[in-house]
Design an enzyme around this catalytic site. Structure first.
Site, PDB file in Angstrom:
ATOM      1  N   ARG A  84       0.863  -1.180   0.000  1.00 35.10           N
ATOM      2  CA  ARG A  84       0.000   0.000   0.000  1.00 35.10           C
ATOM      3  C   ARG A  84       0.901   1.232   0.000  1.00 35.10           C
ATOM      4  O   ARG A  84       1.718   1.427   0.898  1.00 35.10           O
ATOM      5  CB  ARG A  84      -0.885   0.020   1.242  1.00 35.10           C
ATOM      6  CG  ARG A  84      -1.720   1.299   1.355  1.00 35.10           C
ATOM      7  CD  ARG A  84      -2.365   1.370   2.722  1.00 35.10           C
ATOM      8  NE  ARG A  84      -3.066   2.627   2.923  1.00 35.10           N
ATOM      9  CZ  ARG A  84      -3.175   3.236   4.103  1.00 35.10           C
ATOM     10  NH1 ARG A  84      -2.596   2.710   5.175  1.00 35.10           N
ATOM     11  NH2 ARG A  84      -3.829   4.367   4.226  1.00 35.10           N
ATOM     12  N   HIS A 172      -7.654   6.740   1.092  1.00 40.92           N
ATOM     13  CA  HIS A 172      -8.429   5.557   1.513  1.00 40.92           C
ATOM     14  C   HIS A 172      -9.060   4.838   0.319  1.00 40.92           C
ATOM     15  O   HIS A 172     -10.059   4.145   0.450  1.00 40.92           O
ATOM     16  CB  HIS A 172      -9.519   5.941   2.537  1.00 40.92           C
ATOM     17  CG  HIS A 172      -8.984   6.444   3.830  1.00 40.92           C
ATOM     18  ND1 HIS A 172      -9.417   7.612   4.417  1.00 40.92           N
ATOM     19  CD2 HIS A 172      -8.025   5.947   4.651  1.00 40.92           C
ATOM     20  CE1 HIS A 172      -8.760   7.825   5.548  1.00 40.92           C
ATOM     21  NE2 HIS A 172      -7.908   6.831   5.717  1.00 40.92           N
ATOM     22  N   GLU A 369      -8.496  -3.791   3.030  1.00 38.87           N
ATOM     23  CA  GLU A 369      -7.487  -3.192   2.160  1.00 38.87           C
ATOM     24  C   GLU A 369      -6.500  -4.243   1.666  1.00 38.87           C
ATOM     25  O   GLU A 369      -6.062  -4.199   0.503  1.00 38.87           O
ATOM     26  CB  GLU A 369      -6.748  -2.082   2.909  1.00 38.87           C
ATOM     27  CG  GLU A 369      -7.613  -0.870   3.215  1.00 38.87           C
ATOM     28  CD  GLU A 369      -6.895   0.165   4.045  1.00 38.87           C
ATOM     29  OE1 GLU A 369      -7.225   1.361   3.919  1.00 38.87           O
ATOM     30  OE2 GLU A 369      -5.998  -0.199   4.829  1.00 38.87           O
TER      31      GLU A 369
END
Length: 384
Positions: A84, A172, A369
């Site tokens: 990420r 996000h 995620e």
């Protein structure tokens, strides 16, 4: 090979997941990075014995994690590692395999996400050095919002700044992409493709407006400071406050520290950045912080509903969104004017649907995620 490891670096944590053909084999998180890193496993049926970082920084923790995983799984079968990366700027809007040029570009974006970007890139640099033949893939939090109309990406600043990349990016995005994928099964196809507001509420907080499952507006902007009040971040702020503080003698570093680390729930309450602590506290300052959080949340939802021209579904996700029934309940009671009707018992047990079956749908969808990163990493490495 379809085995991938995904690493989700926070300011003091490292979440991870090991996936085979999108089946999660192991999930966990290393907490208290920078102090005394400790491995906590969420699934996989193993214990953390043998996890022993030689240093407390993110890169050393990631290397120790790979060593520990290698004692339980054949990491020689890894197709790649997905990371990420919070900010992809204007150039990177989908998962990409990393090389020196892309890494240099991402390093230039570190000032826009100082709590996350440096940590992720330190891990990537270390793994590229130690495992040069193992593909490293970046999955971006900003990518999901590149579908926003240009007018919602602009600031009212001189045009040349927009041309230089001073735009509203939003964050996000991995969380919102997962929620958008789950929506049809939870609220039905019609509502999922209609006017949807998703509230990602945790230590970081933002909201996103969806139409046809795509981002059309979001509360965060150029950096992850904008929009909704957060655990220790201020959210939307009159820029004149920053000028005033600097005119009084605060340095840029001191103002940055205050806005990122000493504000939000922590700053208003003087007690904690954790909503659980504040909801349990009897301090009037804690209640004031909670009340301000709800008030700001209502304002952000209202702004997005206005841009959408109505509301078909409202979704809560993130640590607070998924687990704080009181926050959801107080927020939704203030939204009855919009036709929302809360199912109190469903809300108390954190059910997927917490509306009473009339008016807009209201859902609680746990974010994932890591799963979204695994999907993006596999697609990047094998784009068939």
């Amino acid at each position: 090979m379809s085995r991938v490891l995904v690493l989700n670096a926070g300011s003091a944590t490292l979440k991870f997941g090991l996936y085979d053909e999108m089946e999660c084999r192991m999930r966990g998180v290393v907490e208290r990075i920078g102090e005394a890193p400790a491995l906590r496993l969420v699934s996989g049926g193993l214990d953390a014995e043998g996890f022993a970082p030689t240093e407390s920084g993110h890169a050393a923790v990631a290397e120790a994690l790979l060593d520990w995983l290698g004692t339980h799984f054949d990491l020689g079968q890894l197709a790649g590692v997905g990371h990420r990366v919070v900010h992809g700027g204007t150039r990177l809007a989908e998962p990409v395999r990393l090389d020196s040029d892309r890494l240099a570009y991402l390093e230039g974006l570190e000032p826009l996400a100082p709590l996350h970007q440096p940590q992720s890139l330190s891990i990537i640099r270390d793994l590229l050095s130690r495992h040069p033949t193992l593909p490293q893939v970046a999955c971006f939090d900003t990518a999901f919002h590149r579908t926003q109309p240009r007018v919602r990406q602009l600031f009212a600043l001189p045009r040349h700044l927009a041309d230089e990349g001073v735009l509203r990016y939003g964050f996000h995005g991995l969380s919102y992409a997962h929620v958008a994928r789950q929506l049809p099964a939870v609220v039905g196809e019609a509502a999922a493709r209609g006017r949807v507001v998703v509230a990602h509420l945790g230590q970081g907080c933002s909201l996103c407006a969806l139409e046809n499952g795509r981002s059309v507006a979001t509360s965060m902007g150029f950096t992850a400071l904008d929009g909704m009040m957060m655990g220790s971040r201020c959210g939307r702020l009159d820029p004149g406050v920053v000028l005033y503080l600097q005119q009084r003698g605060m340095s840029v570093a001191e103002v940055e520290r205050m806005l990122y680390h000493d504000s939000g729930l922590l700053g208003v309450s003087g007690i904690s950045a954790d909503m659980r602590d504040l909801l349990e506290s009897h301090s009037p300052h804690a209640e004031e912080a909670v009340a301000l959080f709800i008030d700001r949340l209502l304002g952000e939802i209202g702004a997005l509903v206005a841009l959408l021209g109505g509301l078909d579904a409202l979704v809560f996700t993130g640590g607070i969104g998924e687990h704080a029934a009181e926050i959801r309940g107080r927020t939704l009671h203030a939204m009855e004017w919009l036709g929302i009707r809360l199912d109190g018992p469903a809300n108390a047990r954190h059910a997927l649907r917490i509306d009473a079956g009339r008016g807009p749908a209201v859902a609680v969808i746990p974010t994932d995620e890591e799963g979204e990163m695994a999907r993006g990493t596999l697609a990047c490495l094998d784009p068939r």
